[in-house]
Design a protein around this motif. Structure first.
Motif, PDB file in Angstrom:
ATOM      1  N   MET A   1       0.837  -1.207   0.000  1.00 41.99           N
ATOM      2  CA  MET A   1       0.000   0.000   0.000  1.00 41.99           C
ATOM      3  C   MET A   1       0.870   1.255   0.000  1.00 41.99           C
ATOM      4  SD  MET A   1      -3.281  -0.568  -0.125  1.00 41.99           S
ATOM      5  CE  MET A   1      -4.018   0.887   0.589  1.00 41.99           C
ATOM      6  N   GLU A   2       1.892   1.290   0.834  1.00 43.28           N
ATOM      7  CA  GLU A   2       2.773   2.459   0.900  1.00 43.28           C
ATOM      8  C   GLU A   2       3.515   2.658  -0.419  1.00 43.28           C
ATOM      9  OE1 GLU A   2       5.179   1.920   4.383  1.00 43.28           O
ATOM     10  OE2 GLU A   2       3.429   1.979   5.711  1.00 43.28           O
ATOM     11  N   LYS A   3       4.006   1.571  -1.002  1.00 42.05           N
ATOM     12  CA  LYS A   3       4.727   1.647  -2.277  1.00 42.05           C
ATOM     13  C   LYS A   3       3.830   2.199  -3.381  1.00 42.05           C
ATOM     14  CE  LYS A   3       7.160  -1.304  -5.571  1.00 42.05           C
ATOM     15  NZ  LYS A   3       7.579  -2.664  -5.882  1.00 42.05           N
ATOM     16  N   MET A   4       2.528   1.883  -3.305  1.00 40.67           N
ATOM     17  CA  MET A   4       1.585   2.313  -4.330  1.00 40.67           C
ATOM     18  C   MET A   4       0.994   3.689  -4.037  1.00 40.67           C
ATOM     19  SD  MET A   4      -0.320  -1.302  -5.149  1.00 40.67           S
ATOM     20  CE  MET A   4      -1.162  -0.698  -6.631  1.00 40.67           C
ATOM     21  N   GLY A   5       1.360   4.287  -2.892  1.00 34.56           N
ATOM     22  CA  GLY A   5       0.900   5.635  -2.576  1.00 34.56           C
ATOM     23  C   GLY A   5      -0.282   5.689  -1.628  1.00 34.56           C
ATOM     24  N   GLY A   6      -0.644   4.587  -1.026  1.00 32.01           N
ATOM     25  CA  GLY A   6      -1.743   4.552  -0.073  1.00 32.01           C
ATOM     26  C   GLY A   6      -1.232   4.292   1.330  1.00 32.01           C
ATOM     27  N   SER A   7      -2.157   4.005   2.232  1.00 32.40           N
ATOM     28  CA  SER A   7      -1.762   3.697   3.603  1.00 32.40           C
ATOM     29  C   SER A   7      -2.819   2.836   4.276  1.00 32.40           C
ATOM     30  CB  SER A   7      -1.550   4.976   4.415  1.00 32.40           C
ATOM     31  OG  SER A   7      -2.766   5.692   4.518  1.00 32.40           O
TER      32      SER A   7
ATOM     33  N   VAL B   1      -9.850  -4.317   7.650  1.00 29.68           N
ATOM     34  CA  VAL B   1      -8.725  -3.434   7.370  1.00 29.68           C
ATOM     35  C   VAL B   1      -9.266  -2.105   6.848  1.00 29.68           C
ATOM     36  CG1 VAL B   1      -6.600  -3.142   6.032  1.00 29.68           C
ATOM     37  CG2 VAL B   1      -7.287  -5.433   6.784  1.00 29.68           C
ATOM     38  N   VAL B   2      -8.732  -1.000   7.368  1.00 32.41           N
ATOM     39  CA  VAL B   2      -9.116   0.333   6.903  1.00 32.41           C
ATOM     40  C   VAL B   2      -7.906   0.939   6.197  1.00 32.41           C
ATOM     41  CG1 VAL B   2      -9.914   2.631   7.577  1.00 32.41           C
ATOM     42  CG2 VAL B   2     -10.742   0.601   8.813  1.00 32.41           C
ATOM     43  N   CYS B   3      -8.109   1.333   4.926  1.00 30.85           N
ATOM     44  CA  CYS B   3      -7.033   1.874   4.095  1.00 30.85           C
ATOM     45  C   CYS B   3      -7.449   3.203   3.494  1.00 30.85           C
ATOM     46  CB  CYS B   3      -6.721   0.921   2.939  1.00 30.85           C
ATOM     47  SG  CYS B   3      -6.200  -0.702   3.455  1.00 30.85           S
ATOM     48  N   GLU B   4      -6.449   3.963   3.058  1.00 24.92           N
ATOM     49  CA  GLU B   4      -6.689   5.199   2.323  1.00 24.92           C
ATOM     50  C   GLU B   4      -5.854   5.195   1.063  1.00 24.92           C
ATOM     51  OE1 GLU B   4      -5.858   8.571   4.791  1.00 24.92           O
ATOM     52  OE2 GLU B   4      -7.836   8.506   5.707  1.00 24.92           O
ATOM     53  N   GLY B   5      -6.414   5.797   0.013  1.00 24.38           N
ATOM     54  CA  GLY B   5      -5.711   5.934  -1.254  1.00 24.38           C
ATOM     55  C   GLY B   5      -6.696   6.250  -2.351  1.00 24.38           C
ATOM     56  N   SER B   6      -6.208   6.324  -3.566  1.00 21.77           N
ATOM     57  CA  SER B   6      -7.111   6.543  -4.690  1.00 21.77           C
ATOM     58  C   SER B   6      -7.890   5.259  -4.956  1.00 21.77           C
ATOM     59  CB  SER B   6      -6.324   6.933  -5.943  1.00 21.77           C
ATOM     60  OG  SER B   6      -5.633   5.810  -6.472  1.00 21.77           O
ATOM     61  N   GLU B   7      -9.019   5.398  -5.614  1.00 21.04           N
ATOM     62  CA  GLU B   7      -9.829   4.220  -5.925  1.00 21.04           C
ATOM     63  C   GLU B   7      -9.066   3.250  -6.822  1.00 21.04           C
ATOM     64  OE1 GLU B   7     -13.768   5.298  -7.159  1.00 21.04           O
ATOM     65  OE2 GLU B   7     -14.145   6.375  -5.292  1.00 21.04           O
ATOM     66  N   GLU B   8      -8.349   3.775  -7.794  1.00 18.25           N
ATOM     67  CA  GLU B   8      -7.596   2.920  -8.704  1.00 18.25           C
ATOM     68  C   GLU B   8      -6.476   2.179  -7.971  1.00 18.25           C
ATOM     69  OE1 GLU B   8      -8.190   6.177  -9.202  1.00 18.25           O
ATOM     70  OE2 GLU B   8      -9.571   6.172 -10.909  1.00 18.25           O
ATOM     71  N   MET B   9      -5.756   2.895  -7.110  1.00 19.60           N
ATOM     72  CA  MET B   9      -4.656   2.290  -6.376  1.00 19.60           C
ATOM     73  C   MET B   9      -5.168   1.219  -5.425  1.00 19.60           C
ATOM     74  SD  MET B   9      -3.026   2.122  -3.191  1.00 19.60           S
ATOM     75  CE  MET B   9      -4.130   3.293  -2.470  1.00 19.60           C
ATOM     76  N   ALA B  10      -6.233   1.512  -4.686  1.00 16.20           N
ATOM     77  CA  ALA B  10      -6.774   0.549  -3.733  1.00 16.20           C
ATOM     78  C   ALA B  10      -7.269  -0.701  -4.460  1.00 16.20           C
ATOM     79  CB  ALA B  10      -7.895   1.189  -2.922  1.00 16.20           C
ATOM     80  N   THR B  11      -7.924  -0.513  -5.586  1.00 17.21           N
ATOM     81  CA  THR B  11      -8.398  -1.656  -6.366  1.00 17.21           C
ATOM     82  C   THR B  11      -7.228  -2.505  -6.841  1.00 17.21           C
ATOM     83  OG1 THR B  11     -10.351  -0.420  -7.063  1.00 17.21           O
ATOM     84  CG2 THR B  11      -9.757  -2.352  -8.378  1.00 17.21           C
ATOM     85  N   ALA B  12      -6.188  -1.868  -7.352  1.00 10.31           N
ATOM     86  CA  ALA B  12      -5.011  -2.610  -7.813  1.00 10.31           C
ATOM     87  C   ALA B  12      -4.346  -3.358  -6.664  1.00 10.31           C
ATOM     88  CB  ALA B  12      -4.018  -1.655  -8.474  1.00 10.31           C
ATOM     89  N   ALA B  13      -4.226  -2.721  -5.501  1.00  9.44           N
ATOM     90  CA  ALA B  13      -3.598  -3.371  -4.340  1.00  9.44           C
ATOM     91  C   ALA B  13      -4.412  -4.576  -3.886  1.00  9.44           C
ATOM     92  CB  ALA B  13      -3.436  -2.374  -3.201  1.00  9.44           C
TER      93      ALA B  13
END
Length: 96
Positions: free
Chosen positions: A32-38, A53-65
């Motif tokens: 997640m951190e490598k992809m720009g999320g947390s 799990v609670v995460c933050e990031g863009s929709e595209e990044m979260a979907t890819a992760a």
């Protein structure tokens, strides 16, 4: 950044290697951190789901992760897009 609540269930493969679950989670945080999320929070749970799990990031990044993690075969996920009070007030304010 968008907030996501992910409900996690171990697959048969994942539960057989449950002792590795904390290490797999650490790898997920790194991804997640490598992809720009947390990752904001995580809990191992009992009942209908094995983790939350609670995460933050863009929709595209979260979907890819999440697709990346799912492709490893240890978990299946259901992800909910979450809105805080300010966000929902803004959304409601746009209603006709």
């Amino acid at each position: 950044m968008a907030t996501f609540v992910t409900l996690v269930n171990f697959t048969d493969q994942g539960i057989r290697a449950v002792k590795q679950s904390p290490d797999r989670f650490e790898a997920f945080k790194g991804l997640m951190e490598k992809m720009g999320g947390s990752v904001k929070a995580a809990w191992w749970t009992v009942g209908s789901y094995d983790m939350v799990v609670v995460c933050e990031g863009s929709e595209e990044m979260a979907t890819a992760a999440l697709l990346t993690v799912g492709s490893l075969g240890n978990v299946r996920t259901q992800t909910l897009r979450a809105f805080d009070e300010t966000e929902i007030r803004n959304i409601i304010g746009q209603m006709p």
